[in-house]
Design a protein around this motif. Structure first.
Motif, PDB file in Angstrom:
ATOM      1  N   SER A  91      73.492  27.591 -23.307  1.00  0.00           N
ATOM      2  CA  SER A  91      72.257  28.971 -23.011  1.00  0.00           C
ATOM      3  C   SER A  91      72.931  29.418 -21.902  1.00  0.00           C
ATOM      4  O   SER A  91      72.634  28.723 -21.059  1.00  0.00           O
ATOM      5  CB  SER A  91      71.052  28.804 -23.624  1.00  0.00           C
ATOM      6  N   TYR A  92      73.077  30.295 -21.511  1.00  0.00           N
ATOM      7  CA  TYR A  92      73.621  31.425 -20.556  1.00  0.00           C
ATOM      8  C   TYR A  92      71.988  31.562 -20.265  1.00  0.00           C
ATOM      9  O   TYR A  92      71.954  31.289 -18.927  1.00  0.00           O
ATOM     10  CB  TYR A  92      74.215  33.081 -20.811  1.00  0.00           C
ATOM     11  N   PRO A  93      71.235  32.634 -20.722  1.00  0.00           N
ATOM     12  CA  PRO A  93      70.066  32.952 -19.701  1.00  0.00           C
ATOM     13  C   PRO A  93      69.325  31.865 -19.507  1.00  0.00           C
ATOM     14  O   PRO A  93      68.397  32.392 -18.632  1.00  0.00           O
ATOM     15  CB  PRO A  93      69.189  34.019 -21.353  1.00  0.00           C
ATOM     16  N   ASP A  94      68.879  30.727 -20.457  1.00  0.00           N
ATOM     17  CA  ASP A  94      68.659  29.553 -20.101  1.00  0.00           C
ATOM     18  C   ASP A  94      69.056  29.048 -19.156  1.00  0.00           C
ATOM     19  O   ASP A  94      68.428  28.254 -18.070  1.00  0.00           O
ATOM     20  CB  ASP A  94      67.624  28.897 -21.015  1.00  0.00           C
ATOM     21  N   LYS A  95      70.079  28.914 -19.388  1.00  0.00           N
ATOM     22  CA  LYS A  95      71.146  27.813 -18.229  1.00  0.00           C
ATOM     23  C   LYS A  95      70.740  26.164 -18.277  1.00  0.00           C
ATOM     24  O   LYS A  95      70.519  25.885 -17.207  1.00  0.00           O
ATOM     25  CB  LYS A  95      70.303  28.219 -16.827  1.00  0.00           C
ATOM     26  N   VAL A  96      70.494  26.251 -19.437  1.00  0.00           N
ATOM     27  CA  VAL A  96      70.719  24.308 -19.838  1.00  0.00           C
ATOM     28  C   VAL A  96      71.719  24.454 -20.901  1.00  0.00           C
ATOM     29  O   VAL A  96      71.482  25.445 -21.864  1.00  0.00           O
ATOM     30  CB  VAL A  96      69.331  24.369 -20.696  1.00  0.00           C
ATOM     31  N   VAL A 127      71.333  22.371 -25.152  1.00  0.00           N
ATOM     32  CA  VAL A 127      70.079  21.503 -25.532  1.00  0.00           C
ATOM     33  C   VAL A 127      71.163  20.998 -26.978  1.00  0.00           C
ATOM     34  O   VAL A 127      72.582  21.467 -27.141  1.00  0.00           O
ATOM     35  CB  VAL A 127      70.072  23.259 -26.426  1.00  0.00           C
ATOM     36  N   ASN A 132      78.784  28.341 -20.206  1.00  0.00           N
ATOM     37  CA  ASN A 132      77.944  29.706 -19.498  1.00  0.00           C
ATOM     38  C   ASN A 132      78.596  30.302 -18.783  1.00  0.00           C
ATOM     39  O   ASN A 132      77.820  31.388 -18.118  1.00  0.00           O
ATOM     40  CB  ASN A 132      76.282  29.641 -20.066  1.00  0.00           C
TER      41      ASN A 132
END
Length: 210
Positions: A147-152, A154, A28
């Motif tokens: 995920s870029y917005p959630d910075k996780v 998965v 990300n």
């Protein structure tokens, strides 16, 4: 190993990656992962943009650097590259230290039997990686996404039959670290080197910060 088929958006393969260059990479912009897609053990290299050796430095460590720019330009105009190179050293700051790998996560499956119909892909349109295979009539699937917005990151594991999933997760790193688990959560605590010598300086000792 080359992809069997290349489309505008999907790269896919019929076997796990053996070398880093064959792994499928997701990220990300801050965190990244290289997925090998193994069957019995899936190896995933992990990185984070903020993980460097060293410590905070003075952003104004060489306040006189700008005064050498006119002389460097003049030396370049005169094609005196030896002088320009020596003057360039006067505008440099402290050694910027080294980017460090976070570590490697392993998903160790408790499979019995040989896999068939193996398939893994990287879908560039969705930035997702998938692995599918079948063992003794059960289809196993893994999906990976950062995920870029959630910075996780998965990872979704699934099987075509109930209670077919059986696996554990382990972690390794070239850095010093400790691992503990509590309430089904694996926690990693690590230490970045306070200084790392560049590879061109040979085999130099590495210090760690605590």
């Amino acid at each position: 190993m080359w992809p069997l088929l290349q489309s505008d958006h999907v790269l896919w393969y019929d076997k796990p990656a053996e070398f880093f260059e064959e792994s499928l990479v997701i990220g990300n912009g801050k965190m990244g992962a290289s997925v090998f897609g193994g069957v019995q053990s899936d190896k995933i290299y992990l990185n984070d943009l903020t993980l460097w050796s060293g410590e905070p430095v003075d952003p104004n460590m060489n306040p006189d650097a700008h005064t050498y720019i006119p002389a460097i330009r003049e030396a370049l105009r005169n094609e005196n590259y030896k002088l320009a190179d020596s003057l360039n050293k006067k505008i440099q700051g402290k050694f910027s230290e080294s980017y460090a790998p976070l570590g490697t996560m392993f998903i160790n499956m408790k499979h019995e039997g040989e896999p068939i119909n193996y398939y893994r892909e990287l879908d560039l349109s969705t930035a997702t990686t998938k692995v599918n295979y079948e063992i003794l009539g059960v289809t196993y699937s893994r999906e990976y996404f950062i995920s870029y917005p959630d910075k996780v990151m998965v990872i979704k594991l699934s099987a075509s039959k109930p209670k077919a999933l059986n696996f554990d997760i382990t972690f390794e790193s070239p850095l010093r670290f400790t691992a503990d688990s509590e309430k089904k959560v694996l926690k990693i605590h690590g230490y970045a080197p306070i200084h790392t010598e560049p590879s061109y300086r040979g085999n130099m000792p590495i210090e760690h910060c605590f």
